[in-house]
Design an enzyme around this catalytic site. Sequence first.
Site, mmCIF file in Angstrom:
data_model
loop_
_atom_site.group_PDB
_atom_site.id
_atom_site.type_symbol
_atom_site.label_atom_id
_atom_site.label_comp_id
_atom_site.label_asym_id
_atom_site.label_seq_id
_atom_site.Cartn_x
_atom_site.Cartn_y
_atom_site.Cartn_z
ATOM 1 C CG HIS A 199 -0.097 0.137 2.530
ATOM 2 N ND1 HIS A 199 0.513 -0.955 3.138
ATOM 3 C CD2 HIS A 199 0.229 1.215 3.295
ATOM 4 C CE1 HIS A 199 1.164 -0.555 4.214
ATOM 5 N NE2 HIS A 199 1.019 0.766 4.332
ATOM 6 C CG ASP A 252 1.959 4.992 4.726
ATOM 7 O OD1 ASP A 252 1.420 3.866 4.652
ATOM 8 O OD2 ASP A 252 3.056 5.181 5.296
ATOM 9 C CG HIS A 286 5.172 0.994 2.455
ATOM 10 N ND1 HIS A 286 4.606 2.146 1.964
ATOM 11 C CD2 HIS A 286 4.590 0.805 3.669
ATOM 12 C CE1 HIS A 286 3.755 2.645 2.829
ATOM 13 N NE2 HIS A 286 3.715 1.841 3.885
ATOM 14 N NE ARG A 301 9.770 -5.468 10.657
ATOM 15 C CZ ARG A 301 8.913 -4.603 10.137
ATOM 16 N NH1 ARG A 301 7.652 -4.927 9.964
ATOM 17 N NH2 ARG A 301 9.325 -3.398 9.769
#
Length: 367
Positions: A229, A231, A287, A297
């Site tokens: 996507h 941002d 990204h 993570r």
Amino acid sequence: MTSKGLADAFRAHTLNLHHKIVDFNALNSIPESHAWKPQGFDHYPTRGGDPEAVPIIDLTEENAPELIGHACKKWGVFQVINHNISKSLLDDVEMEGKRLFSLPMDQKLKAARLPNGVSGYGVVRISRFFPKCMWSEGFTIADSMVEHASQLWPNNYQKFCDTIEECKKEMNNLAHRLMWLMLGSLGITQKDIEWAGPNGKVEGGDDALQMNSYPACPDPDRVMGLAAHTDSTILSIIHQSNTSGLQLIREGGSVWITVPPHPGALVIHVGDLMHILSNGLYPSVLHRAIVNRTQHRLSVAYFFGPPVSVKVSPIKKLVDECHPQLYRPITWSEYLGIKSELFDKGLPSLRLCSSQSRFTDVNGDDY
Ligand SMILES: C=C1C[C@]23C[C@H]1CC[C@H]2[C@@]12CCC[C@@](C)(C(=O)O1)[C@H]2[C@@H]3C(=O)O
Ligand SMILES: O=C(O)CCC(=O)C(=O)O
Ligand SMILES: [Fe+2]
């Protein structure tokens, strides 16, 4: 800074999420709901094989402004060091995130994000555009977080709230600084932006903080941490824990490039609104996050935008006969609504001049 704006902006966009959050701790295999077709992540080049690495810019260097301008044009992303946000604050935020995501599921669900809300615990908003669930859980903070935090820790939520508040404040300062550095490289000053107040402060600017948790997965190639996507922001600031997972693709490129965690560095994304402001000169970066086989993570993303109701449009100085205005004016609130409906077709839907697709996927297909 009033974040009520963002909450209001989302109230009109109830999400019908068919994605149920699962308790990753209780899983010992990948459920069908989370099994994507094998992604071939293993075949993507890792750091050593990358044609180039995402620039790391030292904000105390004299030539930082030029380096930032160059990175925004060529990459839509860069990392910054010596940014003035202390390591101890970032460590604290990370610790609070770990504390939150390790709570029992029934406790986390007490702070569940409402279908028409922006804040709280749940899956990412873009989940509805994908047939499979992502291998992650999230916690979004836009308006006051006390209500949600007190549901998570009825007797002990002050430390969480103080840490997040401090983090939002520091990231807001850094976001202002970076916005002017990015725009400065295009010859834009505070006078060129009507909604910028004296001293360059975006009065009433809105923002949100998102914590993302990606549990380790025995077969990371078959799951997706956070699907690709861009941002919907002016810019975003990302702190990633020392486990890699963030990947990006350069405009027109076809290779996913890993953004390796660099001690103390923050990752800066050009968002869709900066792409509009720059009249297309700065691409917003596509990204995603992939998942690690053995390590949990965590990432903390700060989303910076203008006041939700002001019209954002390509800056006049960047428009002339040779550079026609590429996008129509839009408020952040309207844009978030459009993204909620159209996802990656949202930005192209605002184009005034027809153009080719901005991205080509790994198979060479436009989308
Ligand atoms: C200010 C923002 C930015 C939002 C919406 C709102 C609050 C939550 C953000 C995210 C966080 C996770 C990825 C994303 C794509 C998502 O689904 O929710 C982001 C989205 C956007 O950038 O569009
Ligand atoms: O986990 C990451 O590194 C990326 C997070 C992200 O892209 C987001 O929250 O929008
Ligand atoms: Fe993102």
